[in-house]
Write a protein that holds these residues in place. Structure first.
Motif, short mmCIF file in Angstrom:
data_model
loop_
_atom_site.label_atom_id
_atom_site.label_comp_id
_atom_site.label_asym_id
_atom_site.label_seq_id
_atom_site.Cartn_x
_atom_site.Cartn_y
_atom_site.Cartn_z
N LEU A 146 0.88 -1.33 -0.46
CA LEU A 146 -0.28 0.11 -0.08
C LEU A 146 0.96 0.96 -0.67
N ALA A 147 1.91 1.07 0.43
CA ALA A 147 2.93 2.88 0.68
C ALA A 147 3.76 3.00 -0.89
N ILE A 148 4.04 1.74 -0.35
CA ILE A 148 4.71 1.20 -1.84
C ILE A 148 3.80 2.28 -3.40
N VAL A 149 2.78 1.13 -3.27
CA VAL A 149 1.58 1.49 -5.01
C VAL A 149 1.69 3.94 -4.48
N GLU A 150 1.35 3.67 -3.58
CA GLU A 150 0.78 5.43 -3.05
C GLU A 150 1.95 5.89 -2.94
N ALA A 151 3.20 5.80 -3.02
CA ALA A 151 4.59 6.90 -3.05
C ALA A 151 4.56 6.51 -5.04
N VAL A 152 4.60 5.40 -5.74
CA VAL A 152 4.65 5.51 -7.08
C VAL A 152 3.14 6.69 -8.27
N ALA A 153 2.13 5.70 -6.99
CA ALA A 153 1.40 6.52 -7.76
C ALA A 153 0.90 7.73 -7.84
N ARG A 154 1.28 8.33 -7.16
CA ARG A 154 1.26 9.23 -7.05
C ARG A 154 1.99 10.99 -7.75
N LEU A 155 2.95 10.09 -8.69
CA LEU A 155 4.12 10.18 -9.42
C LEU A 155 3.87 9.81 -10.72
N LEU A 156 2.91 9.46 -10.99
CA LEU A 156 2.19 9.57 -12.39
C LEU A 156 1.37 10.37 -12.44
N PRO A 157 1.99 11.18 -14.20
CA PRO A 157 1.26 12.11 -14.58
C PRO A 157 -0.25 11.56 -14.89
N GLY A 158 -1.21 13.21 -14.08
CA GLY A 158 -2.21 13.29 -13.89
C GLY A 158 -3.50 12.77 -12.85
N LEU A 160 -1.91 13.22 -9.12
CA LEU A 160 -1.72 14.47 -8.15
C LEU A 160 -2.42 15.84 -9.54
N GLY A 161 -3.39 16.42 -8.39
CA GLY A 161 -3.89 17.98 -9.50
C GLY A 161 -2.77 18.09 -9.40
N ASN A 162 -1.43 18.45 -9.16
CA ASN A 162 -0.61 19.98 -9.33
C ASN A 162 -0.30 18.76 -10.17
N PRO A 163 0.86 18.96 -11.09
CA PRO A 163 2.02 18.16 -11.17
C PRO A 163 3.48 18.77 -10.36
N LYS A 164 2.82 20.63 -10.14
CA LYS A 164 4.47 20.59 -9.32
C LYS A 164 4.97 19.92 -7.87
N SER A 165 3.11 19.79 -7.46
CA SER A 165 3.99 19.30 -6.26
C SER A 165 4.96 18.06 -5.65
N HIS A 166 4.76 17.40 -7.06
CA HIS A 166 6.11 16.78 -6.60
C HIS A 166 7.46 17.65 -6.20
N ALA A 167 7.51 17.93 -7.56
CA ALA A 167 9.27 19.76 -7.16
C ALA A 167 9.34 19.67 -5.93
N GLU A 168 8.12 20.11 -4.79
CA GLU A 168 8.58 20.52 -3.37
C GLU A 168 8.74 19.07 -2.29
#
Ligand code: JAB
Length: 239
Positions: A146-158, A160-168
């Motif tokens: 569950l932890a790994i899938v969440e960490a990976v999925a949030r990096l996939l384009p589309g 997260l609402g704001n793709p800039k979130s990853h930069a922070e």
């Protein structure tokens, strides 16, 4: 991305279909398959484990059950991930690696683990990672998945609402993320740092960098030691 999970507790993976991940599935960004390992058993008791060779406590999950299951679920494109306390650290960098994959298969061990020959045999056909989400022992691999899938999925384009979130993100620049604040301006006599209300974005960026460096130095000095010298500017070095 196709994600498949093999487990003896499919219900443990129900959260994969909730909230952010559920939306990603609805958008077709991720497809998730959860497979009950017991579907590959042949005996009336649906046994998936047996006593360890060499003796010792606990039970070991059987290769002649896991093998056919992974044969059916994996493809040539699969990256097989086996969460285990004995694995290499799962980090943000590894999450980015996994986010580039087309097919992730997770094998959830239980008891004292999975017969090593399952991994050794799988390595003949697919890429296999034995990874750990931390230096502690869970009852099984499902929570780690569950932890790994969440960490990976949030990096996939589309996803997260704001793709800039990853930069922070913490670890994005090798450092821990600094503190965040929002309204109200004062809460229980605690006031938001004035610099954040200054409108001077150069100062704000500098302050945030300083906070990130200080937090990393205090909590995770090991991260600082692993960064190259050119990761720090002259102001950083003056701190
Ligand atoms: N630390 C990890 S990934 C784990 C898996 C099972 N038990 O602990």
């Amino acid at each position: 991305m196709q994600i498949d999970v093999v487990t003896i507790f499919p219900e443990y993976l129900a959260p994969l279909r909730a909230a952010l991940l559920g939306k990603a599935i609805d958008k077709g960004l991720i497809s998730v398959g959860v497979h009950d390992l017991r579907d590959w058993t042949q005996d009336v008791h649906k046994a998936v484990d047996d006593s360890p060779y060499g003796g010792g406590p606990g039970m070991v999950m059987k290769a002649d059950i896991w093998g056919p299951a992974l044969d059916d679920v994996c493809t040539d494109e699969t990256r097989l991930i086996v969460p285990t306390p004995a694995g290499r650290p799962f980090t943000q960098a590894v999450a980015h690696e996994y986010a580039e994959e087309s097919h992730l298969v997770f094998a959830c061990g239980r008891y004292e683990g999975i017969d090593q020959r399952v991994v050794d045999d799988a390595r003949r056909r697919v890429r296999v990672d034995e990874v750990s989400i931390g230096d502690y022992v869970l009852v099984g691999g499902e929570v780690a998945v569950l932890a790994i899938v969440e960490a990976v999925a949030r990096l996939l384009p589309g996803v997260l609402g704001n793709p800039k979130s990853h930069a922070e993100d913490s670890f994005q620049d090798g450092l821990l993320e600094g503190p965040s604040y929002t309204r109200p301006l004062v809460w229980r006599d605690l006031e938001v740092p004035a610099v954040l209300r200054s409108g001077n974005h150069k100062m704000i960026d500098r302050w945030r960098r300083d906070q990130s460096l200080a937090r990393t130095f205090e909590r995770r000095p090991d991260l600082l030691e692993s960064l190259p010298a050119d990761a720090f500017d002259k102001h950083d070095r003056a701190l």
